[in-house]
Design a protein around this motif. Structure first.
Motif, short mmCIF file in Angstrom:
data_model
loop_
_atom_site.label_atom_id
_atom_site.label_comp_id
_atom_site.label_asym_id
_atom_site.label_seq_id
_atom_site.Cartn_x
_atom_site.Cartn_y
_atom_site.Cartn_z
N HIS A 141 0.85 -1.20 0.00
CA HIS A 141 0.00 0.00 0.00
C HIS A 141 0.88 1.25 0.00
O HIS A 141 1.96 1.27 0.59
N SER A 187 5.25 6.76 2.68
CA SER A 187 4.95 7.97 3.45
C SER A 187 5.43 7.90 4.91
O SER A 187 4.61 7.99 5.80
N VAL A 231 -1.50 11.64 8.88
CA VAL A 231 -1.08 11.57 7.49
C VAL A 231 -2.33 11.47 6.61
O VAL A 231 -3.14 10.55 6.78
N ASP A 238 -12.26 14.48 -2.08
CA ASP A 238 -12.34 14.76 -0.64
C ASP A 238 -12.88 16.17 -0.41
O ASP A 238 -12.54 17.08 -1.17
N LYS A 297 -16.78 11.74 -3.46
CA LYS A 297 -16.62 10.63 -4.41
C LYS A 297 -17.45 9.42 -4.00
O LYS A 297 -17.76 9.24 -2.82
#
Ligand code: J2J
Length: 543
Positions: free
Chosen positions: A238, A244, A333, A417, A434
């Protein structure tokens, strides 16, 4: 045969700007590991269980040597630079070895998640015309070779563990190391997966230059050094745990990655104590599980300095508990595999850390918050988040029609978003426009699940909606209009599993109704219908 040049590139003027600013460099993933192996040869790069369940560790030199041999092995199987290879492995040490083996060769990994099943995998293989499918033999009670048998015919299948009729990863290791064909840093390095809003998941083409920029900056924002020891709890493929700053950010800095074979607090707390883990990243439900388990644990968690939480909205109430109860700094995050990633900074005031989802990585990340007509809203007001920047894609792979809707004419990605931006530039996620359900960080496209449901002979129509859940944030509920005898919900769930639908996409609740409420006509009517049904559900349950 998909043409990789079909994917929309960054316009020349933007590429030139990103290069000139030093965001994009000449480094590629092919060079990434060999260079780190020169810098930190004897430092431990990765610790993890292998497919046989044995804990192993590899130094940078060992990992790089292993990747070279695996690259040679793939080449001997006929896999070439530019070929797509679906990587479908859990968090085992072979995942890292194969990843860098493919990078070494210049083949493009397609990052499937361990929870994906034959329906998803068939799509990834066919849509990318993958040359190979790489799996573990079994994991968490599931035999991945069954998927290979049903959907990977005509492709090379490589298995970590017992290969059965397929090629064993250990055989690839016997190959001579490969001298690679150099790759262009501005070409696609791999395909990430989008959470999806349509019938089939979209694939996200990321380049060496754009992704490595986000990795380097993420590592610096998150204070990653060669002394970092990161526990990877979320699925390694992922985007969040990959980049990240994730596995790549830690390896960039010469630190150590520890792969957790399962996300339970029992396993993860043991690994934290054993390896003096300094940082980890979780989705909100796992963070709640850690908070609850930490109360009674006898494990020593004092090495943990930072806990990142993202993938779905983390409530302020839970966010406030992380520092006091786990003894570490929370970092929120808010990211997406399409690009843009926001972090709260480690030295931000507590209120910023617990009430916002952070600010962008780069000064070159362009953020717009707009109304339904694409007009900018007043700063601080809610609106749709649009973004463009040095590591955000300009289009999905081979999806011209979808791209026309998902991007503005000037290349901003419509994130879907709903956010607001604080006066100091921090983003607060307020909701979503969405057609997607965020089930504790796992993304589900209602349309995809509806298409599978409608395939059942006793289902006339189906609408899949999100319903609130205290633990997961959201769960899924399928409203069904029956064709004749109403199908039994349990039978319907196993029907979906039988079609190779991933477990997290199988609706949590199934509700049979006699008909759907009438909504507006036209293209948006299904989203309208889902919204109406979701509020119906809230009324039913609040009674
Ligand atoms: C609310 N919604 C969030 C957050 C993601 C880092 C972190 C996460 C992802 C990821 C990622 C959220 N609060 N903190 O790729 O590199 C929702 C938004 C977003 C979508 C992206 C990374 N963090 N989200 O979750 O591609 O709706 O990436 O657009 O899986 O998750 O999902 P995904």
């Amino acid at each position: 045969m998909p043409d990789l040049s079909l994917h929309p590139q960054y316009p020349d003027e933007f590429a030139a700007r990103y290069r000139a600013a030093g965001y994009w460099t000449d480094e590629t993933f092919q060079q990434f590991l060999p260079r780190r192996a020169e810098q930190f040869p004897d430092h431990v790069a990765v610790i993890g269980h292998d497919s046989a369940g044995v804990q192993r560790s590899l130094t940078y030199a060992e990992l790089s040597a292993s990747a070279e041999r695996i690259a040679g092995g793939f080449a001997e199987l006929g896999i070439q630079a530019g070929d797509r290879v679906v990587l479908h492995m859990p968090n085992i040490i072979e995942h890292t070895e194969v990843l860098f083996g493919l990078f070494r060769l210049g083949a493009l990994p397609v990052f499937a998640l361990p929870a994906h099943r034959s329906s998803d995998i068939a799509h990834f293989i066919n849509f990318t015309d993958a040359a190979a499918y790489v799996i573990a033999d079994r994991h968490s009670g599931f035999d991945y070779r069954e998927i290979a048998r049903t959907v990977a015919t005509g492709r090379m299948v490589v298995v970590a563990g017992e290969a059965a009729e397929f090629t064993a990863l250990t055989d690839l290791r016997a190959a001579a190391p490969l001298a690679p064909t150099p790759v262009n840093p501005e070409c696609i390095a791999f395909l990430q997966l989008s959470g999806g809003t349509t019938g089939t998941p979209k694939l996200i083409p990321r380049t060496h230059a754009d992704y490595l920029y986000s990795v380097r900056e993420s590592a610096s924002i998150c204070g990653i050094t060669k002394d970092t020891r990161m526990l990877v709890v979320l699925p390694a493929s992922h985007n969040f745990p990959m980049s990240s700053p994730g596995i790549l950010g830690v390896l960039h800095a010469g630190g150590t990655v520890v792969l957790a074979p399962d996300p339970s607090p029992t396993t993860t707390f043991t690994l934290i104590e054993q390896h003096r883990v300094t940082i980890s990243s979780l989705v909100p439900p796992l963070a709640l599980a850690w908070l609850s388990a930490a109360k009674n644990t006898t494990r020593d968690l004092t090495s943990l300095e930072v806990l990142q939480v993202g993938g779905a909205k983390f409530t302020e109430e839970a966010a406030r508990r992380i520092g006091p109860e786990l003894g570490c700094t929370l970092q929120q995050v808010f990211g997406m595999a399409e690009g843009l990633v926001n972090y709260t900074r480690l030295d931000d005031p507590t209120d910023t850390i617990v009430t916002t989802q952070g600010r962008p990585i780069s000064p070159a990340d362009e953020i717009r918050v707009v109304d339904d007509n694409d007009n900018d809203v007043v700063l601080g007001k809610k609106g749709h988040l649009l973004t463009r920047g040095p590591y955000t894609i300009r289009g999905y792979f081979n999806a011209a029609e979808h791209n026309a809707a998902a991007f503005t004419h000037d290349g901003f990605y419509r994130t879907g978003d709903i956010v607001r931006v604080t006066p100091d530039g921090y983003i607060v996620v307020e909701g979503r426009s969405k057609d997607q359900i965020n089930r504790g960080g796992e993304k589900i496209a209602p349309e995809e699940v509806e298409n599978h449901l409608i395939a059942h002979p006793h289902v006339l129509d189906a609408a899949v909606v999100s319903v609130p859940d205290t633990y997961l944030g959201e769960r899924t509920c399928a409203f069904i209009v029956a064709d004749g005898t109403p199908p039994n919900p349990l039978v319907l769930k196993s029907f979906l599993r039988g079609r190779g639908v991933a477990g997290f996409k199988v609706p949590d609740l199934i509700h049979i109704v006699s008909e759907f409420p009438a909504t507006g006509v036209g293209k948006t009517s299904r989203s309208e219908l889902r919204r109406t049904l979701a509020s119906t559900w809230e009324k039913v349950t609040s009674r």
